[in-house]
Design a protein around this motif. Structure first.
Motif, short mmCIF file in Angstrom:
data_model
loop_
_atom_site.label_atom_id
_atom_site.label_comp_id
_atom_site.label_asym_id
_atom_site.label_seq_id
_atom_site.Cartn_x
_atom_site.Cartn_y
_atom_site.Cartn_z
N ALA A 137 -2.16 -7.02 -2.00
CA ALA A 137 -2.99 -6.26 -2.95
C ALA A 137 -3.33 -7.14 -4.14
N ARG A 193 0.50 3.54 3.14
CA ARG A 193 1.18 3.05 4.34
C ARG A 193 2.68 3.29 4.24
N ASP A 229 0.84 -1.19 0.00
CA ASP A 229 0.00 0.00 0.00
C ASP A 229 0.88 1.25 0.00
#
Length: 736
Positions: free
Chosen positions: A408, A385, A382
């Motif tokens: 993901a 993040r 991500d």
């Protein structure tokens, strides 16, 4: 007398007939001669008969065309309204209606088309009933280029026009492909318009698969005074994957356009966290060939920008790029790309085309310095993040356990909708743990099959060659990994983990071959089958950690006091290999033969829950006192591994020693720590070949019974069985 008179009269009549001067045939002959004289100049009478006939035919055709032109010009072609509606309906296979005035004629050489209240229907599946409606359409179409199939509008005046561009739910049909409804969808082709005036008009666009909707309003701002200096302004709004965006801009049509000049275009768009600015010139309002544009884009994630093309690329951290943008031979070309994504630079070129109606990308990109964090989103981490937490953003807690494998999902359906050929090179990778450089990736995507062949890079001086294929065509995505490591110096590879480069001559080479299923890195590895093997040929390894791993207390203390702690360990040969079944890797084998010891390992790890359960022990080849002969346990998880040099077995030996000291004498306390030095040296042939545990032999040719069988004692849910617990007590943590 009368008879003679009659005969005389009859003779006179005959003479008159012979002269052609008193009968019908005589008059006809004179008429023909007169006609030839009137239609044929004297100079033409002297020409050969075939030439005279050809010239007369041309003159007749010209006169007929002139008559048609004259009739159309006088009547404005209004009588053709009904035939035009029927002809257009037949050709387009859409209902075409004109509710008001209609004109179709030559004015004087261009074709003038004028219609009021015109409507062209959409196919039955479309959301909007009408593909095109307009209060007024007034155009001038160049006649001569039309003969050669080129549509050039000298002028187009639209009032109250609305165009509905739509794709169906399966992206198999679009509203601008006319004719046979089963015809494959065609790209949108606009006629070349040299000048335009548009008032109170707009267009809409719908693409269910891209989840894209857009409504754009178009109007012309006319200049005052007598100068022709109209500017077409547009503004719009829409949504992309449920995220709103807006756009605005203009197309200036200065006086120079009429004389073959260029149109100044400006566009500003904001959406999906991206801001895009486009400026430059077009040869004409709808002429893209020869466009000279400059693109500036910035935003939180570059992949969101490519969503507008129906193209799926990996996520990125915040980016900004500039590029020249041109259109040539039906290809959009971005050249001189310069920019940043995250803390890494980006340069190169990109071409976007649509052969046979399918988007195709061809790119040649390069990065001089890549921050390893910026590569994280490429494999599924991500980016938000990573922005907030740095490398800590790669770790997530699931059910109280840390996980590091990216989760993901791959956008498999989007990958099936376009093709690509990409070359990407990185000069240097900024990473704390592993010195990487010279990344060279060649990626090919065709009909849902993505192949990264090769993906090469330099790791600690050794070359890693990889072939990775991701097949999105099956119901479940299939990923095949083939990664090869050429001989690499251990001193350089493990320098950041306490290895002394000076004096370490050992090298390592290896290969990983696995196949997994799933639409993320974690899912593909958690279901994978295959084998991982790393070979250690003869060499030295100079580090304090190897002594700790052996847990040979006598040797350790002796070297500590003699200041010989850093004396290199001499490796004869070694193999660290795992067999992977259903995402669970079992040691098959771990076997390192040194000059003084034989190091053995059992257990393994799981890609399913990222747990590690392994043990490594060293058996001495010579007699030693104060030898623990106990394994070093390696446990925990990928994101939080743990090393436990004091195992349950060693604690048991310490307890036994204490009991003997109490019951017998203090000297008896050292008995449990005596190593008789009976370790069986390894035959290096099978080791260097990376053979499985079943093929390993001692130097005497005997099958080894101390290297496991490449299996685990865990059930499918990852829990240890009671049988496994028994084996663990018997085989020093030798199961997983």
């Amino acid at each position: 007398m009368d008879a003679r008179s009659g005969q005389t009269a009859s003779g006179a009549d005959s003479a008159a007939v012979d002269r052609g001067g008193g009968t019908d045939s005589g008059w006809s002959s004179r008429s023909r001669r007169w006609a030839r004289t009137a239609w044929t100049p004297a100079w033409l009478e002297k020409r050969p008969r075939p030439l005279r006939i050809a010239i007369r035919a041309i003159l007749i055709i010209f006169l007929v065309l002139f008559a048609i032109w004259l009739i159309l010009f006088v009547t404005k072609g209004r009588f053709l309204k009904g035939p035009f509606e029927r002809f257009a309906t037949s050709q387009l296979e859409r209902q075409v209606d004109i509710g008001g005035d209609f004109q179709l004629y030559f004015a004087p050489f261009n074709i003038k088309f004028y219609a009021e209240d015109i409507r062209i229907a959409n196919p039955a599946w479309a959301r909007e009933k009408q593909f095109f409606i307009a209060k007024k359409v007034d155009t001038r179409l160049a006649a001569l280029p039309l003969i050669f199939g080129r549509r050039i509008l000298r002028f187009a005046n639209l009032d109250g026009a609305q165009v509905a561009l739509e794709w169906d739910a399966g992206n198999t049909r679009n509203s601008w492909t006319f004719g046979d409804p089963n015809r494959p969808p065609q790209p949108l082709e606009l006629p070349r318009i040299q000048r335009a005036a548009i008032t109170n008009s707009g267009l809409s666009y719908r693409d269910p698969q891209l989840q894209l909707t857009a409504d754009i309003d178009i109007d012309t701002v006319k200049a005052t005074e007598s100068r022709i200096n109209d500017a077409i302004r547009f503004s719009g709004r829409g949504t992309m994957r449920a995220q709103p965006f807006t756009l605005s801009g203009g197309l200036a049509s200065p006086n120079e356009t009429v004389a073959g000049g260029k149109n100044a275009l400006t566009l500003h768009a904001v959406g999906l966290g991206n801001t895009l600015d486009l400026s430059g010139t077009l040869p004409g309002p709808t002429e893209l060939e020869g466009a000279d544009l400059k693109l500036q884009a910035r935003g939180a994630n570059l992949s969101r920008l490519f969503d507008f093309l129906g193209v799926a690329i990996p996520d990125t951290r915040r980016y900004r790029v500039t590029s020249a943008l041109t259109y040539e031979d039906e290809v959009w070309k971005l050249t001189g790309i310069k920019g940043m994504f995250g803390d890494s630079d980006l340069a190169g070129s990109l071409a976007v085309s649509q052969p046979k109606g399918r988007v195709y990308l061809k790119a040649d990109l390069a990065t001089r310095s890549l921050n390893i964090i910026d590569a994280g989103p490429f494999v599924g981490y991500d980016p938000q993040r990573l922005d907030a937490m740095g490398t800590g953003g790669t770790i997530r807690t699931v059910s109280g356990r840390p996980r590091v494998l990216p989760e993901a999902p791959l956008r498999a359906e989007a990958l099936k909708r376009f093709d690509a050929d990409v070359r990407y090179r990185v000069t240097k990778v900024r990473a704390e743990s592993f010195p990487m450089s010279n990344v060279d990736l060649t990626l090919a995507l065709k009909n849902g099959l993505m192949e990264m062949k090769p993906l090469n890079f330099i790791l600690a001086g050794g070359k890693v060659r990889s072939d990775i294929s991701i097949d999105t065509r099956p119901a479940v995505v299939r990923t095949a990994y083939d990664i090869r490591l050429s001989p690499t110096r251990l001193g350089t590879l493990l320098a950041r983990f306490g290895t002394e480069q000076s004096g370490t001559t050992g090298t390592v080479s290896g290969r990983i071959r696995m196949v997994g299923h799933g639409d993320s890195v974690r899912q593909s590895l958690a279901s994978s089958d295959g084998r991982m093997a790393f070979i250690l040929p003869q060499g030295t390894f100079w580090t304090r950690n190897i002594q700790l791993a052996e847990l040979d207390l006598g040797t350790f203390v002796q070297k500590l006091f003699q200041d010989k702690l850093k004396k290199p360990v001499e490796i004869n040969c070694g193999v660290i290999a795992f067999t992977v079944r259903g995402g669970v890797a079992a040691a098959d084998p771990i076997l390192i033969d040194t000059k003084k010891n034989v190091m053995l390992g059992r257990g393994g790890f799981s890609f399913r829950n990222e747990a590690i359960d392994m043990a490594v022990r060293a058996d001495g080849k010579t007699f030693s006192v104060f030898s623990g002969q106990s394994p070093v346990g390696v446990g925990g998880y990928f994101a939080a591994p743990k090393i436990d040099p004091i195992s349950d077995e060693l604690a048991g030996r310490a307890g036994a020693g204490l009991g003997l000291a109490i019951l017998a004498s203090p000297v008896a306390a050292i008995i449990p720590f005596v190593d008789p030095g009976d370790a069986k040296a390894a035959q290096c042939g099978p080791v260097l070949a990376g053979a499985r545990a079943s093929a390993q032999r001692t130097t005497k040719g005997e099958a080894r019974d101390d290297v496991g069988k490449g299996t685990t004692a865990k059930s499918e849910d990852g829990k240890q069985t009671s049988e496994g617990k028994k084996k663990q007590r018997k085989k020093f943590l030798g199961i997983f």
